[in-house]
Motif scaffolding. Structure first.
Motif, PDB file in Angstrom:
ATOM      1  N   ASN A  85      11.884  68.753  39.219  1.00  0.00           N
ATOM      2  CA  ASN A  85      12.285  69.089  40.592  1.00  0.00           C
ATOM      3  C   ASN A  85      12.786  70.537  40.640  1.00  0.00           C
ATOM      4  OD1 ASN A  85      13.801  69.404  43.041  1.00  0.00           O
ATOM      5  ND2 ASN A  85      13.979  67.184  43.195  1.00  0.00           N
ATOM      6  N   PRO A  86      12.080  71.439  41.341  1.00  0.00           N
ATOM      7  CA  PRO A  86      12.409  72.868  41.280  1.00  0.00           C
ATOM      8  C   PRO A  86      13.523  73.327  42.219  1.00  0.00           C
ATOM      9  CG  PRO A  86      10.478  72.554  42.638  1.00  0.00           C
ATOM     10  CD  PRO A  86      10.864  71.189  42.142  1.00  0.00           C
ATOM     11  N   ILE A  87      13.989  72.440  43.092  1.00  0.00           N
ATOM     12  CA  ILE A  87      14.990  72.856  44.076  1.00  0.00           C
ATOM     13  C   ILE A  87      16.392  72.384  43.696  1.00  0.00           C
ATOM     14  CG2 ILE A  87      15.646  72.867  46.510  1.00  0.00           C
ATOM     15  CD1 ILE A  87      12.994  74.242  45.947  1.00  0.00           C
ATOM     16  N   SER A  88      16.541  71.088  43.562  1.00  0.00           N
ATOM     17  CA  SER A  88      17.874  70.530  43.311  1.00  0.00           C
ATOM     18  C   SER A  88      17.897  69.593  42.114  1.00  0.00           C
ATOM     19  CB  SER A  88      18.365  69.774  44.559  1.00  0.00           C
ATOM     20  OG  SER A  88      18.348  70.606  45.700  1.00  0.00           O
ATOM     21  N   GLY A  89      16.911  69.731  41.258  1.00  0.00           N
ATOM     22  CA  GLY A  89      16.822  68.826  40.119  1.00  0.00           C
ATOM     23  C   GLY A  89      18.023  68.892  39.201  1.00  0.00           C
ATOM     24  N   HIS A  90      18.609  70.080  39.065  1.00  0.00           N
ATOM     25  CA  HIS A  90      19.732  70.224  38.131  1.00  0.00           C
ATOM     26  C   HIS A  90      20.956  69.428  38.579  1.00  0.00           C
ATOM     27  CE1 HIS A  90      20.124  73.254  41.221  1.00  0.00           C
ATOM     28  NE2 HIS A  90      21.356  73.531  40.859  1.00  0.00           N
ATOM     29  N   SER A  91      21.223  69.408  39.893  1.00  0.00           N
ATOM     30  CA  SER A  91      22.381  68.647  40.378  1.00  0.00           C
ATOM     31  C   SER A  91      22.136  67.148  40.221  1.00  0.00           C
ATOM     32  CB  SER A  91      22.676  68.991  41.842  1.00  0.00           C
ATOM     33  OG  SER A  91      21.556  68.720  42.668  1.00  0.00           O
ATOM     34  N   ALA A  92      20.894  66.721  40.469  1.00  0.00           N
ATOM     35  CA  ALA A  92      20.556  65.312  40.282  1.00  0.00           C
ATOM     36  C   ALA A  92      20.649  64.928  38.811  1.00  0.00           C
ATOM     37  CB  ALA A  92      19.155  65.035  40.821  1.00  0.00           C
ATOM     38  N   MET A  93      20.184  65.824  37.929  1.00  0.00           N
ATOM     39  CA  MET A  93      20.227  65.550  36.495  1.00  0.00           C
ATOM     40  C   MET A  93      21.668  65.392  36.018  1.00  0.00           C
ATOM     41  SD  MET A  93      18.377  65.138  33.727  1.00  0.00           S
ATOM     42  CE  MET A  93      16.778  65.939  33.942  1.00  0.00           C
ATOM     43  N   ARG A  94      22.539  66.248  36.504  1.00  0.00           N
ATOM     44  CA  ARG A  94      23.950  66.163  36.106  1.00  0.00           C
ATOM     45  C   ARG A  94      24.542  64.810  36.513  1.00  0.00           C
ATOM     46  NH1 ARG A  94      25.394  70.508  38.164  1.00  0.00           N
ATOM     47  NH2 ARG A  94      25.425  71.856  36.339  1.00  0.00           N
ATOM     48  N   PHE A  95      24.205  64.353  37.731  1.00  0.00           N
ATOM     49  CA  PHE A  95      24.716  63.059  38.197  1.00  0.00           C
ATOM     50  C   PHE A  95      24.137  61.913  37.372  1.00  0.00           C
ATOM     51  CE2 PHE A  95      24.065  59.280  40.904  1.00  0.00           C
ATOM     52  CZ  PHE A  95      25.399  58.930  41.102  1.00  0.00           C
ATOM     53  N   LEU A  96      22.836  61.935  37.129  1.00  0.00           N
ATOM     54  CA  LEU A  96      22.197  60.847  36.389  1.00  0.00           C
ATOM     55  C   LEU A  96      22.759  60.716  34.977  1.00  0.00           C
ATOM     56  CD1 LEU A  96      18.442  61.239  37.445  1.00  0.00           C
ATOM     57  CD2 LEU A  96      20.101  59.542  38.249  1.00  0.00           C
ATOM     58  N   LEU A  97      23.003  61.853  34.341  1.00  0.00           N
ATOM     59  CA  LEU A  97      23.512  61.808  32.970  1.00  0.00           C
ATOM     60  C   LEU A  97      24.983  61.408  32.920  1.00  0.00           C
ATOM     61  CD1 LEU A  97      21.748  64.906  31.356  1.00  0.00           C
ATOM     62  CD2 LEU A  97      21.145  62.488  31.154  1.00  0.00           C
ATOM     63  N   SER A  98      25.645  61.434  34.068  1.00  0.00           N
ATOM     64  CA  SER A  98      27.028  60.955  34.116  1.00  0.00           C
ATOM     65  C   SER A  98      27.064  59.425  34.163  1.00  0.00           C
ATOM     66  CB  SER A  98      27.755  61.522  35.343  1.00  0.00           C
ATOM     67  OG  SER A  98      27.275  60.929  36.543  1.00  0.00           O
ATOM     68  N   LEU A  99      25.916  58.820  34.477  1.00  0.00           N
ATOM     69  CA  LEU A  99      25.807  57.363  34.497  1.00  0.00           C
ATOM     70  C   LEU A  99      25.402  56.868  33.116  1.00  0.00           C
ATOM     71  CD1 LEU A  99      23.765  56.973  37.829  1.00  0.00           C
ATOM     72  CD2 LEU A  99      26.253  56.982  37.552  1.00  0.00           C
ATOM     73  N   GLU A 100      25.351  55.577  32.972  1.00  0.00           N
ATOM     74  CA  GLU A 100      24.897  55.000  31.702  1.00  0.00           C
ATOM     75  C   GLU A 100      23.376  54.999  31.693  1.00  0.00           C
ATOM     76  OE1 GLU A 100      25.260  50.866  29.109  1.00  0.00           O
ATOM     77  OE2 GLU A 100      26.632  51.257  30.767  1.00  0.00           O
ATOM     78  N   THR A 101      22.798  55.807  30.838  1.00  0.00           N
ATOM     79  CA  THR A 101      21.343  55.914  30.777  1.00  0.00           C
ATOM     80  C   THR A 101      20.813  55.191  29.545  1.00  0.00           C
ATOM     81  OG1 THR A 101      21.429  57.969  29.507  1.00  0.00           O
ATOM     82  CG2 THR A 101      21.406  58.161  31.908  1.00  0.00           C
ATOM     83  N   GLN A 102      19.537  54.857  29.601  1.00  0.00           N
ATOM     84  CA  GLN A 102      18.890  54.327  28.406  1.00  0.00           C
ATOM     85  C   GLN A 102      18.761  55.454  27.384  1.00  0.00           C
ATOM     86  OE1 GLN A 102      15.127  52.586  29.487  1.00  0.00           O
ATOM     87  NE2 GLN A 102      16.054  50.790  30.439  1.00  0.00           N
ATOM     88  N   ASP A 103      18.657  55.081  26.104  1.00  0.00           N
ATOM     89  CA  ASP A 103      18.428  56.103  25.085  1.00  0.00           C
ATOM     90  C   ASP A 103      17.134  56.841  25.403  1.00  0.00           C
ATOM     91  OD1 ASP A 103      20.701  55.487  23.684  1.00  0.00           O
ATOM     92  OD2 ASP A 103      19.695  54.079  22.335  1.00  0.00           O
ATOM     93  N   PHE A 104      17.180  58.150  25.305  1.00  0.00           N
ATOM     94  CA  PHE A 104      15.971  58.915  25.597  1.00  0.00           C
ATOM     95  C   PHE A 104      15.804  60.038  24.593  1.00  0.00           C
ATOM     96  CE2 PHE A 104      19.330  61.140  27.842  1.00  0.00           C
ATOM     97  CZ  PHE A 104      19.016  62.482  27.708  1.00  0.00           C
ATOM     98  N   ASP A 105      14.560  60.406  24.389  1.00  0.00           N
ATOM     99  CA  ASP A 105      14.213  61.522  23.513  1.00  0.00           C
ATOM    100  C   ASP A 105      14.288  62.797  24.342  1.00  0.00           C
ATOM    101  OD1 ASP A 105      13.148  63.363  21.803  1.00  0.00           O
ATOM    102  OD2 ASP A 105      11.364  62.201  21.292  1.00  0.00           O
ATOM    103  N   MET A 106      15.074  63.749  23.900  1.00  0.00           N
ATOM    104  CA  MET A 106      15.275  64.955  24.692  1.00  0.00           C
ATOM    105  C   MET A 106      14.026  65.835  24.736  1.00  0.00           C
ATOM    106  SD  MET A 106      18.518  67.517  24.672  1.00  0.00           S
ATOM    107  CE  MET A 106      18.259  68.123  23.014  1.00  0.00           C
ATOM    108  N   ALA A 107      13.177  65.748  23.720  1.00  0.00           N
ATOM    109  CA  ALA A 107      12.013  66.638  23.640  1.00  0.00           C
ATOM    110  C   ALA A 107      11.097  66.530  24.863  1.00  0.00           C
ATOM    111  CB  ALA A 107      11.244  66.383  22.348  1.00  0.00           C
TER     112      ALA A 107
END
Length: 313
Positions: A85-107
């Protein structure tokens, strides 16, 4: 809208919540839909992917979905979609990672970030992801792997720059970065990453020496040889630095003689240091033919060998 939604005869569909998640400009439409008719919607991956693609208010939409359900299953695929997401993806990403996420590969997530068309959002995403994985022992390997798979050189630089900013540039971190880089199959990418590392550190002769010290701690001789080979190709090395690199090169089992020989074939005028000869004699004891070949390239090597020979005895 709220009044209409409260009319029982007014039919709603799953399409409505997906469309709202995708195009809601403030998150208010999603909020009203869920408050009035939430029981008729399913908050599934398709809805979350629509929210991730929202160019106006993805964070607010995710917040509305989370407030209603009090639990969201955040998968790697959702994070990848958000990363693009090129407009507001960073703010959404910050919120999502503040929640309990499934294990994910960062690559793969960082690979998606590298495709983001906004330089600012791309940089913020890298920082957010690296902060989230700060305590993960695999974070450096995943980040370097992502950098290697990134076509954009600027994105590679951003990833490594952020990595060094957050992890520091101690000898231990440099060793981890070099070890991860050495595992990359593509030679140009490997060379680029080591080059970026040195640029971030200043690309000075002192930096090369730091990298050399870290290289000697790598267990794999093949990886050592690859890194030293790249260091020998760096422009601007002074003679003293080259001598130190060759000294380390000479001591790499199975690969040392090839590294030294390849270098001097290109620079036959270079005078080999006495230290390099001592190391070579220690590691190349059964390689008399190789020493003879090197004598052809180094005018002073024969005399150096004679000087060092008594020390071996």
């Amino acid at each position: 809208m709220e009044r209409i939604l409260k009319i029982p005869e007014f039919l709603v569909s799953q399409y409505m919540i997906k469309a709202a998640a995708r195009y809601d400009k403030e998150g208010k439409v999603v909020n009203v839909l869920l408050r009035c008719r939430g029981g008729e919607f399913i908050i599934d991956d398709e809805v979350l992917l629509c929210a991730a693609a929202n160019l106006n208010a993805p964070k607010e939409v995710f917040e509305a979905l989370w407030s209603y359900q009090n639990q969201l299953i955040i998968t790697e695929q959702i994070l990848i979609a958000t990363a693009e997401n090129p407009i507001s993806g960073h703010s959404a990403m910050r919120f999502l990672l503040s929640l309990e996420t499934q294990d994910f590969d960062m690559a793969p997530v960082l690979a998606a970030v590298s495709k983001n068309t906004s330089e600012y959002v791309r940089g913020e995403m890298v920082r957010i992801l690296m902060q989230h994985k700060d305590d993960d022992s695999k974070a450096i390997l995943e980040a370097i792997t992502a950098a290697a798979n990134t076509q954009c050189f600027h994105s590679k630089t951003q990833i490594i720059e952020t990595l060094l900013q957050q992890r520091g540039d101690s000898r231990e971190v440099i060793l981890e970065v070099l070890t991860a880089a050495a595992n990359i199959q593509c030679y140009p990418s490997r060379a680029q990453i080591i080059g970026i590392l040195m640029q971030q550190k200043g690309n000075s002769n002192d930096t090369i020496l730091e990298v050399l010290i870290a290289t000697t701690d790598i267990q794999c001789h093949h990886s050592q040889a690859q890194i030293v080979g790249i260091l020998l190709q760096q422009k601007g090395n002074n003679d003293d630095t080259i001598s130190k690199i060759l000294t380390v090169a000479a001591g790499i089992k199975r690969y040392g003689h090839s590294l030294v020989e390849n270098f001097v074939q290109g620079k036959p005028e270079f005078e080999i240091s006495r230290d390099a000869v001592i190391v070579a004699l220690g590691y190349w004891q059964g390689d008399a033919d190789i020493l003879k070949v090197l004598c052809c390239y180094f005018p002073s090597l024969s005399s150096s060998l004679k000087q060092v020979a008594p020390m071996r005895a």
